[in-house]
Structure formats: structure tokens, C-alpha cells
Design an enzyme around this catalytic site. Structure first.
Site, PDB file in Angstrom:
ATOM      1  N   MET A 107       3.258 -11.010   0.837  1.00  0.00           N
ATOM      2  CA  MET A 107       3.048 -10.222  -0.377  1.00  0.00           C
ATOM      3  C   MET A 107       2.098 -10.928  -1.332  1.00  0.00           C
ATOM      4  SD  MET A 107       4.084 -10.211  -3.826  1.00  0.00           S
ATOM      5  CE  MET A 107       5.690 -10.966  -3.942  1.00  0.00           C
ATOM      6  N   TYR A 121      -1.583 -10.800  -0.206  1.00  0.00           N
ATOM      7  CA  TYR A 121      -2.259  -9.527  -0.402  1.00  0.00           C
ATOM      8  C   TYR A 121      -2.350  -9.126  -1.872  1.00  0.00           C
ATOM      9  CZ  TYR A 121      -2.593  -8.882   4.570  1.00  0.00           C
ATOM     10  OH  TYR A 121      -2.935  -9.037   5.892  1.00  0.00           O
ATOM     11  N   GLU A 122      -1.464  -9.633  -2.700  1.00  0.00           N
ATOM     12  CA  GLU A 122      -1.523  -9.317  -4.135  1.00  0.00           C
ATOM     13  C   GLU A 122      -2.584 -10.141  -4.861  1.00  0.00           C
ATOM     14  OE1 GLU A 122       0.007  -7.040  -6.140  1.00  0.00           O
ATOM     15  OE2 GLU A 122       0.927  -6.137  -4.386  1.00  0.00           O
ATOM     16  N   SER A 123      -2.620 -11.462  -4.605  1.00  0.00           N
ATOM     17  CA  SER A 123      -3.469 -12.342  -5.421  1.00  0.00           C
ATOM     18  C   SER A 123      -4.289 -13.353  -4.636  1.00  0.00           C
ATOM     19  CB  SER A 123      -2.588 -13.123  -6.395  1.00  0.00           C
ATOM     20  OG  SER A 123      -1.771 -14.048  -5.668  1.00  0.00           O
ATOM     21  N   SER A 132       1.492  -3.603  -1.631  1.00  0.00           N
ATOM     22  CA  SER A 132       0.889  -4.446  -0.587  1.00  0.00           C
ATOM     23  C   SER A 132       1.941  -4.921   0.407  1.00  0.00           C
ATOM     24  CB  SER A 132       0.179  -5.643  -1.216  1.00  0.00           C
ATOM     25  OG  SER A 132       1.114  -6.473  -1.877  1.00  0.00           O
TER      26      SER A 132
END
Length: 159
Positions: free
Chosen positions: A52, A55-57, A130
Site C-alpha cells: 500500500m 503505491y500510495e507514496s 491502491s
């Protein structure tokens, strides 16, 4: 002369703000998350958290994303200002009782505590699109490969 000194001051301020930010290496972040008790928290593995956050940051603590609705998402877990933190702009529930800018430095314990609040809500990790798109139901063992830690890759995802 005045313009160039103003530009220098702005650059110094921006560099100082980013000096506290960090882009984590995957295994370093995995160890931090494990030490903070995220392995098995509400049925999720370190693999879920790493997938996670990637894909987020991209594991970047300084990442900010501005949404069309006027809210923004902050930090390594992209916590939304409409729900989880206060940014001084967006009307917010501020369920983590914190300033959004506190999520933008290398010290991620506060980010982790807030992310635990998100996962403890009724949506769990599905609160992150995500995670639903890239992580849920996938083999997450690759996220821990080579990290040499206590958490074991878990191919089964509980939701």
C-alpha cells in the site's frame, strides 16, 4: 538584487523543510512497521502495508497529493485531510487529532498510529484504493524478500 535574495530565502526554507523528509528503503520500512506492531494488526501483514505505501507514496514521507475535491493526502500512507488530519484549509473530521504537516517528516510513528486508526475503521485497508487495486488478493511475499526479519511472508490475505 532584492529578487535574488528573496529566491535564495525561499530555496533555503524549502530545503530545510525537505531535510526532515525521507524516502525509505523497502526493508528499512518493513522493520519499522514490524517494530511498531503492524504485523498481524487487524489481520494485515507487513506485506499489505508495504504494498500500500509503495503505491500510495513510493515510501516518500514528504509526498503530498491534492485531490479534485479540495482535500489533500499526506505522507507515506497518504492520509486524507478531510478525515484524518488538519491542514488549515480543508474542513476535516481530524480523526487522528493531528496537523497534516506532522505526517511529512522522517519520523513515522505518528503516521503509523494514524494509519492504525484508518485500518480500525469499517473499511480497513480498503480505505486505500491502491491497496484494493494492487495488493488485495495478491501474493505479497515479494515485499519481504531479502529483508531478514521476524515477519514471514503471508500469501493469504485476510480482509
Amino acid at each position: 538584487m532584492q529578487v535574488s535574495s528573496t529566491i535564495v530565502v525561499i530555496l533555503v526554507i524549502l530545503m530545510a523543510a525537505n531535510a526532515e523528509a525521507k524516502i525509505y528503503e523497502r526493508c528499512d520500512l518493513a522493520k519499522k512497521l514490524e517494530a511498531a506492531g503492524l504485523e498481524g494488526f487487524n489481520g494485515y501483514t507487513i506485506g499489505d502495508w508495504l504494498c500500500m505505501a509503495n503505491y500510495e507514496s513510493g515510501f516518500d514521507t514528504s509526498f503530498v497529493n491534492h485531490n479534485p475535491d479540495g482535500s489533500s493526502e499526506y505522507g507515506i500512507f497518504q492520509l486524507n485531510s478531510a478525515w484524518w488530519c488538519y491542514n488549515g484549509v480543508t474542513p476535516t473530521e481530524n480523526l487522528c487529532h493531528m496537523d497534516c504537516h506532522e505526517l511529512l517528516n522522517r519520523h513515522i510513528l505518528d503516521d503509523i498510529m494514524c494509519a492504525k486508526e484508518v485500518v480500525s475503521s469499517e473499511n480497513g485497508m480498503s480505505a486505500w484504493d491502491s491497496w484494493k487495486q494492487h495488493c488485495y488478493g495478491h501474493d505479497l511475499s515479494e515485499w519481504l524478500r531479502g529483508c531478514h526479519m521476524n515477519a514471514k511472508p503471508n500469501k493469504k490475505v485476510d480482509s
